[in-house]
Design a protein around this motif. Structure first.
Motif, mmCIF file in Angstrom:
data_model
loop_
_atom_site.group_PDB
_atom_site.id
_atom_site.type_symbol
_atom_site.label_atom_id
_atom_site.label_comp_id
_atom_site.label_asym_id
_atom_site.label_seq_id
_atom_site.Cartn_x
_atom_site.Cartn_y
_atom_site.Cartn_z
ATOM 1 N N UNK A 252 44.840 36.579 41.764
ATOM 2 C CA UNK A 252 43.766 37.431 42.255
ATOM 3 C C UNK A 252 42.484 36.656 42.520
ATOM 4 N N UNK A 253 42.246 35.632 41.707
ATOM 5 C CA UNK A 253 41.028 34.833 41.878
ATOM 6 C C UNK A 253 41.229 33.484 41.201
ATOM 7 N N UNK A 254 40.245 32.616 41.330
ATOM 8 C CA UNK A 254 40.360 31.271 40.756
ATOM 9 C C UNK A 254 40.286 31.329 39.235
ATOM 10 N N UNK A 255 40.798 30.283 38.596
ATOM 11 C CA UNK A 255 40.756 30.231 37.136
ATOM 12 C C UNK A 255 39.321 30.185 36.612
ATOM 13 N N UNK A 256 38.428 29.602 37.374
ATOM 14 C CA UNK A 256 37.012 29.572 36.968
ATOM 15 C C UNK A 256 36.465 30.991 36.864
ATOM 16 N N UNK A 257 36.759 31.809 37.847
ATOM 17 C CA UNK A 257 36.308 33.211 37.833
ATOM 18 C C UNK A 257 36.945 33.954 36.662
ATOM 19 N N UNK A 258 38.225 33.693 36.411
ATOM 20 C CA UNK A 258 38.914 34.354 35.297
ATOM 21 C C UNK A 258 38.262 33.990 33.969
ATOM 22 N N UNK B 192 34.051 26.725 29.568
ATOM 23 C CA UNK B 192 32.925 27.180 30.391
ATOM 24 C C UNK B 192 32.048 26.034 30.885
ATOM 25 N N UNK B 193 32.271 24.837 30.364
ATOM 26 C CA UNK B 193 31.457 23.692 30.777
ATOM 27 C C UNK B 193 32.301 22.746 31.622
ATOM 28 N N UNK C 88 34.883 35.726 33.782
ATOM 29 C CA UNK C 88 35.081 37.168 33.544
ATOM 30 C C UNK C 88 35.501 37.410 32.093
ATOM 31 N N UNK C 89 36.363 36.539 31.548
ATOM 32 C CA UNK C 89 36.764 36.673 30.153
ATOM 33 C C UNK C 89 35.565 36.507 29.225
ATOM 34 N N UNK C 90 34.704 35.552 29.533
ATOM 35 C CA UNK C 90 33.506 35.353 28.714
ATOM 36 C C UNK C 90 32.600 36.571 28.782
ATOM 37 N N UNK C 91 32.408 37.109 29.977
ATOM 38 C CA UNK C 91 31.572 38.303 30.142
ATOM 39 C C UNK C 91 32.183 39.503 29.418
#
Length: 195
Positions: free
Chosen positions: A175-181, A54-55, A184-187
């Protein structure tokens, strides 16, 4: 606590042995920092890996900085980070020069192929560690993988399995970028922890 010089040399060693990228560091760090020296527990290391996703920055640098910091504050943190960077910079520069000159030789092609194959094994090992820290209720022992039985405490975290399958599907389907994934996993993990 150990001194900054020892931390520097430890992470120099990791840098010299880490062929294939930051995830190749995971087995090395677990062996030395978790099992041998006890700098941090496997659970804390798993949390560190999650936070490092996440960083900004590579997982290796984030890990070196954190381990150094908990061992001796800012100076050890800097020593660990520099220990991980310097050997890689020097060897990478030499490798680029050598590969340009001898890239078409049989030996260099063989070395590259062998390095890729051994790197795959380290990635698989890292994946089993991640699975044991997030999808299963205990780290995956090698006995399970090699058919020697399942320990009594071994179980599946269905919440973790759902997040992992959805994330893997999102990556495979683009479906989306790895950053978004990752976000989303963290959320999803935070929401499921509240339920």
């Amino acid at each position: 606590m150990i001194g900054a010089a020892v931390i520097f040399l430890l992470f120099c060693k990791f840098s010299l042995l880490c062929f294939g990228g930051g995830y190749m560091l995971i087995p090395l760090i677990i062996s030395d920092c978790v099992e041998k020296h006890g700098f941090l527990s496997l659970e804390v290391f798993g949390n560190l890996l999650s936070i490092s996703q996440l960083t900004p920055g590579p997982v290796g640098i984030n890990t070196a900085t954190y381990v150094g910091y908990i061992q001796g504050g800012f100076l050890s943190s800097l020593a660990a980070t520099l220990g991980l960077i310097f050997p890689t910079m020097i060897l990478s520069s030499l490798a680029i020069l050598g590969i340009r000159k001898w890239k078409d030789t049989f030996i260099v092609r063989g070395i590259m192929r062998g390095t890729r194959l051994s790197s795959v094994s380290l990635i698989i090992y890292a994946v089993t560690i991640f699975l044991g820290l997030s999808v299963f209720t205990s780290p995956i022992p090698w006995e399970v993988l090699f058919g020697k039985g399942i320990p009594d405490s071994f179980g599946v975290s269905y919440k973790g399995l759902i997040i992992a399958v959805l994330a893997a599907t999102a990556v495979a389907k683009k479906w989306c970028s790895t950053t978004i994934i990752i976000l989303c996993g963290a959320a999803a993990g935070a929401i499921l922890a509240l339920i």
